[in-house]
Design a protein around this motif. Structure first.
Motif, mmCIF file in Angstrom:
data_model
loop_
_atom_site.group_PDB
_atom_site.id
_atom_site.type_symbol
_atom_site.label_atom_id
_atom_site.label_comp_id
_atom_site.label_asym_id
_atom_site.label_seq_id
_atom_site.Cartn_x
_atom_site.Cartn_y
_atom_site.Cartn_z
ATOM 1 N N GLN B 49 51.451 28.488 48.171
ATOM 2 C CA GLN B 49 52.101 29.753 47.869
ATOM 3 C C GLN B 49 52.657 29.770 46.440
ATOM 4 O OE1 GLN B 49 55.880 30.956 49.551
ATOM 5 N NE2 GLN B 49 54.791 32.421 50.828
ATOM 6 N N GLN B 50 53.206 28.614 46.033
ATOM 7 C CA GLN B 50 53.799 28.541 44.700
ATOM 8 C C GLN B 50 52.730 28.700 43.613
ATOM 9 O OE1 GLN B 50 56.278 25.131 44.694
ATOM 10 N NE2 GLN B 50 57.968 26.248 43.776
ATOM 11 N N VAL B 51 51.623 27.984 43.811
ATOM 12 C CA VAL B 51 50.536 28.065 42.835
ATOM 13 C C VAL B 51 49.994 29.485 42.778
ATOM 14 C CG1 VAL B 51 48.178 27.300 42.368
ATOM 15 C CG2 VAL B 51 49.922 25.638 43.035
ATOM 16 N N MET B 52 49.827 30.076 43.963
ATOM 17 C CA MET B 52 49.282 31.436 44.030
ATOM 18 C C MET B 52 50.196 32.441 43.333
ATOM 19 S SD MET B 52 46.401 31.592 45.338
ATOM 20 C CE MET B 52 45.813 29.979 45.025
ATOM 21 N N SER B 53 51.487 32.302 43.558
ATOM 22 C CA SER B 53 52.390 33.294 42.976
ATOM 23 C C SER B 53 52.420 33.155 41.459
ATOM 24 C CB SER B 53 53.791 33.161 43.572
ATOM 25 O OG SER B 53 54.465 32.079 43.002
ATOM 26 N N ARG B 54 52.256 31.933 40.965
ATOM 27 C CA ARG B 54 52.215 31.755 39.507
ATOM 28 C C ARG B 54 50.963 32.369 38.913
ATOM 29 N NH1 ARG B 54 54.955 25.985 37.954
ATOM 30 N NH2 ARG B 54 57.050 26.675 38.451
ATOM 31 N N ILE B 55 49.851 32.181 39.623
ATOM 32 C CA ILE B 55 48.609 32.764 39.127
ATOM 33 C C ILE B 55 48.683 34.282 39.200
ATOM 34 C CG2 ILE B 55 46.145 33.008 39.612
ATOM 35 C CD1 ILE B 55 46.194 30.044 40.392
ATOM 36 N N ASN B 56 49.286 34.775 40.284
ATOM 37 C CA ASN B 56 49.434 36.219 40.421
ATOM 38 C C ASN B 56 50.276 36.795 39.292
ATOM 39 O OD1 ASN B 56 47.866 36.607 42.647
ATOM 40 N ND2 ASN B 56 49.555 36.385 44.106
ATOM 41 N N ARG B 57 51.291 36.020 38.870
ATOM 42 C CA ARG B 57 52.151 36.506 37.801
ATOM 43 C C ARG B 57 51.360 36.658 36.499
ATOM 44 N NH1 ARG B 57 57.176 33.059 36.481
ATOM 45 N NH2 ARG B 57 56.478 32.048 38.367
ATOM 46 N N ARG B 264 37.434 32.918 30.799
ATOM 47 C CA ARG B 264 38.106 32.401 31.990
ATOM 48 C C ARG B 264 38.505 33.573 32.869
ATOM 49 N NH1 ARG B 264 43.219 28.691 31.145
ATOM 50 N NH2 ARG B 264 44.284 30.694 31.286
ATOM 51 N N ASN B 265 37.988 33.530 34.088
ATOM 52 C CA ASN B 265 38.223 34.624 35.038
ATOM 53 C C ASN B 265 39.386 34.228 35.937
ATOM 54 O OD1 ASN B 265 38.083 36.325 37.277
ATOM 55 N ND2 ASN B 265 35.862 36.579 37.045
ATOM 56 N N MET B 266 40.482 34.983 35.875
ATOM 57 C CA MET B 266 41.683 34.613 36.639
ATOM 58 C C MET B 266 41.445 34.688 38.147
ATOM 59 S SD MET B 266 43.734 33.474 34.601
ATOM 60 C CE MET B 266 45.448 33.445 35.030
ATOM 61 N N ALA B 267 40.564 35.626 38.551
ATOM 62 C CA ALA B 267 40.274 35.747 39.980
ATOM 63 C C ALA B 267 39.570 34.483 40.474
ATOM 64 C CB ALA B 267 39.415 36.972 40.248
ATOM 65 N N GLN B 268 38.641 33.995 39.632
ATOM 66 C CA GLN B 268 37.949 32.743 39.983
ATOM 67 C C GLN B 268 38.932 31.585 40.050
ATOM 68 O OE1 GLN B 268 34.825 32.129 37.163
ATOM 69 N NE2 GLN B 268 33.468 33.617 38.160
ATOM 70 N N LEU B 269 39.802 31.559 39.032
ATOM 71 C CA LEU B 269 40.802 30.493 38.972
ATOM 72 C C LEU B 269 41.656 30.520 40.236
ATOM 73 C CD1 LEU B 269 41.924 28.377 36.876
ATOM 74 C CD2 LEU B 269 43.732 30.051 36.474
ATOM 75 N N GLN B 270 41.992 31.753 40.649
ATOM 76 C CA GLN B 270 42.832 31.898 41.834
ATOM 77 C C GLN B 270 42.124 31.368 43.077
ATOM 78 O OE1 GLN B 270 43.393 35.778 43.515
ATOM 79 N NE2 GLN B 270 45.582 35.430 43.778
ATOM 80 N N SER B 271 40.852 31.718 43.226
ATOM 81 C CA SER B 271 40.160 31.279 44.434
ATOM 82 C C SER B 271 39.947 29.771 44.405
ATOM 83 C CB SER B 271 38.837 32.027 44.604
ATOM 84 O OG SER B 271 37.884 31.532 43.703
ATOM 85 N N GLU B 272 39.733 29.228 43.197
ATOM 86 C CA GLU B 272 39.597 27.770 43.106
ATOM 87 C C GLU B 272 40.909 27.081 43.461
ATOM 88 O OE1 GLU B 272 37.923 26.864 39.250
ATOM 89 O OE2 GLU B 272 36.137 28.010 39.853
ATOM 90 N N ALA B 273 42.004 27.634 42.925
ATOM 91 C CA ALA B 273 43.317 27.041 43.226
ATOM 92 C C ALA B 273 43.610 27.123 44.708
ATOM 93 C CB ALA B 273 44.402 27.758 42.429
ATOM 94 N N LYS B 274 43.179 28.239 45.313
ATOM 95 C CA LYS B 274 43.398 28.417 46.740
ATOM 96 C C LYS B 274 42.609 27.374 47.525
ATOM 97 C CE LYS B 274 43.999 32.110 50.038
ATOM 98 N NZ LYS B 274 44.066 33.540 50.211
#
Lengths: 254, 406
Positions: B49-57, B264-274
């Protein structure tokens, strides 16, 4: 007086029963051809020294073991072909067991112990409690209904066991050395309960014992030795256990 | 003539109560197992959740473009393939909301007698939308000031506290960067640390043209980075493709040449982090599940002992009418009851443990309904699996032998 009912078949019908146990490579012949017929309403003592095969015979009659050879019909049914689940139902409904060491559940009240066969019959709740209380009343210890086995004397515990055996209105009570762990007075009292069940309810009783004295309370005496019946005769003037119990008590009181 | 479940649970409950200490100790294995699964999953999901919220920010509809090929080690400023004109061109693409360049230069800033070395970021007004900047005082510079390479600056909170005495309004004052005077026109609100841990308030924004002209002294209009905000999440892929072909055309790359920029695609980064944090959670839960299996073996051990001890009781029950199925059900139910009551206590211990852990470590933990469901479900499976064998042993006893068991 127990009445011998007019069925076309005996309640217990053993023909040429044999039982062989393999015991560490050696074959032990517990029964070597036993013929025994018990009619409804009889009260039979099966006598014999230890190792004579009387417990084996009781296990076969009680549908808890199967014979090696010969045939056994219970109430006209060859139980060797009956599936296990129905066999359990037969033990539950048609038979009642009483053991030498009572075998009550130690942490359950007398009432619960008597209710147990009803639970396995699917009877629960107040219906079960009513029947169990009636059975306890018949054996004369309704006042001990809420006692645990370790709060009761041996004779009282055995009465609970008898109540448990009769609670489902069985055709046949099988008792294996029911007085083996009791003193003379308690033995007489317990035998009195069996006699009462036999006379008042007309239930067939088979009692296994090695005490000749106990056999005197029955109507018929079958003696086993080395897996064979060596004598089968009626008991003349069978004793009234109730009277004897009274005598014992008054003797010990004086 | 099968015995009702209520009666069977009563049998099982009585048996467990008869050996309280033993039952509790057996349960302890399940309690620890369930608590561990819940605690570990709460830590894993907290991290996720923490990683996701940072990426979302950072914005998930964001594309970041760097000069230089992907995977190539780029020394800052050594590759100048991306220019301000590229930004203009990208900005005009359909699906692109805003695009902003960034040119960075680390410089010494002075104000009066105070000095501070900070990151001077040359950009355009579009950065306000992209980085979600808000101003505490003053204003951000406008398009005309970019075109005119004006010497104006917007400063972050860290810069402000290091150059000014608290309470002083910096707007309208002058700071010196590399000896040249810049008029401060705005003060930003606190942003906080970035996902990389750097202080995002330690910044001075000035027009991108001013950085190139006055600080770097170049005329090639090259930039360090371009940030692009896409109109919608679903357009990320198509816009990324459009930018790629546009930049390749502008940079005159033929088919055999690699891209001289990286997107760098943030959506990709997000799914990878997830994915990565999901694997972490799974791994933690897996390790905890081992303790649950060990707890299950404890249940099996005790049930086997119990069956042996109660052989006579089983014989008596069979004599008075219990079928093999009834005996099997009773002992299975005992094992399941041990596991279930153990897992209910385990839930409480797990939740408490997770709160305590989060209070002491400062990590955020997340208790999800799923993790509780998984833990209890697994404990139930363990109970049935490890309870079945002893129960079958009990049911297989022959009544005559069981009765004469000493």
């Amino acid at each position: 007086m127990g009445t011998v009912s007019r069925h076309d078949h005996p309640l217990v019908d053993c023909r040429g029963l044999t039982k062989v146990y393999p015991l560490s490579g050696v074959e032990v012949h517990a029964l070597r051809g036993v013929d025994l017929r018990v009619e409804r309403g009889e009260m039979v003592a099966v006598m014999g020294p230890s190792g004579s095969g009387k417990s084996t015979l009781m296990h076969i009659i009680g549908c808890m073991d199967t014979q090696t050879g010969g045939s056994y019909l219970l109430d006209g049914v060859d139980v060797s072909n009956v599936p296990e689940k129905e066999l359990a139902a037969i033990r539950n409904k048609k038979l009642g067991f009483v053991f030498q060491r009572y075998n009550l559940l130690p942490r359950a009240t007398a009432l619960y112990n008597v209710e147990l066969p009803l639970f396995y019959a699917g009877v629960t709740g107040s219906a079960a409690e009513e029947k169990a209380r009636a059975a306890l009343e018949q054996v004369g210890i309704l006042h001990l209904a809420d006692h645990l086995p370790n709060q009761m004397s041996g004779g009282q515990q055995q009465r609970v066991a008898i109540a448990r055996a009769v609670v489902n209105d069985p055709l046949l009570i099988l008792a294996d050395e029911p007085t083996g762990a009791l003193d003379t007075a308690s033995s007489a009292e317990v035998m009195g309960v069996f006699q009462k069940m036999h006379e008042e309810r007309g239930v067939t009783v088979i009692i296994i014992t090695h005490e000749p004295h106990i056999a005197e309370f029955c109507r018929r005496k079958v003696t086993l030795r080395d897996g064979r019946i060596i004598s089968d005769q009626p008991v003349a003037n069978s004793a009234s256990a109730g009277e004897e119990a009274l005598q014992c008590r008054s003797k010990s009181a004086s | 003539m099968s015995v009702k479940i209520g009666v069977l649970s009563d049998f099982a409950f009585r048996a467990l109560k008869a050996n309280k200490m033993r039952s509790i100790l057996t349960m302890l294995g399940i309690i620890i197992g369930v608590a561990a699964v819940i605690l570990m999953m709460s830590i894993g999901q907290g991290a996720q959740q923490q990683v996701m919220s940072r990426i979302n920010r950072l914005g998930t509809n964001m594309l970041t473009i760097f000069p230089g090929a992907a995977g190539q080690f780029v020394r800052s400023g050594s590759v100048n393939t991306l220019t301000l004109d590229d930004v203009e061109a990208v900005h005009r693409l359909p699906g692109v909301q805003v695009a902003a360049p960034t040119v960075r230069s680390s410089q010494l800033v002075t104000c009066g007698n105070k000095t501070w070395t900070t990151s001077i970021t040359g950009t355009t007004p579009e950065i306000v939308d992209i980085s979600s900047l808000t101003l505490e005082r003053g204003r951000f510079f406008g398009r005309s000031e970019v075109n005119g390479a004006a010497t104006v600056a917007v400063i972050g909170q860290t810069v402000y506290t290091n150059l000014y005495t608290p309470g002083v309004n910096p707007v309208g004052t002058e700071i010196r960067i590399r000896g040249e005077a810049y008029r401060v026109i705005g003060l930003l609100q606190t942003v906080g640390a970035s996902s990389g841990g750097s202080d995002q308030d330690d910044v001075v924004y000035i027009p991108v043209t001013t950085v190139q002209l006055r600080l770097l002294g170049t005329t090639d209009r090259s930039i360090n980075m371009m940030q692009v905000q896409v109109a919608g999440q679903d357009q990320m892929e198509s816009v990324q493709d459009a930018i790629t072909s546009l930049l390749r055309k502008r940079h005159r790359l033929n088919d055999s040449q690699e891209d001289d920029f990286t997107i760098r695609n943030m959506a990709q980064l997000q799914s990878e982090a997830k994915n990565i944090t999901g694997i972490l959670t799974l791994f933690l839960a897996g390790v905890a599940a081992i303790s649950l299996i060990v707890g299950g073996i404890g249940v099996m051990n005790i049930m086997l002992v119990s069956v042996t001890e109660r052989t006579r009781e089983i014989g008596v029950r069979m004599a008075i009418g219990a079928s093999r199925q009834d005996i099997l059900n009773q002992f299975l139910l005992e094992a399941v009851l041990l596991s279930l009551s153990g897992s209910f206590i385990g839930i409480i211990v797990g939740i408490a443990g997770s709160k305590i852990f989060s209070a002491f470590s400062g990590w955020s933990t997340v208790i999800s309904f799923t993790s509780i469901l998984i833990a209890v479900g697994f404990a139930l499976l363990v109970g049935i699996f490890f309870g079945y064998y002893p129960a079958r042993q009990a049911a297989r006893l022959r009544p005559a032998e069981a009765l004469s068991y000493e």
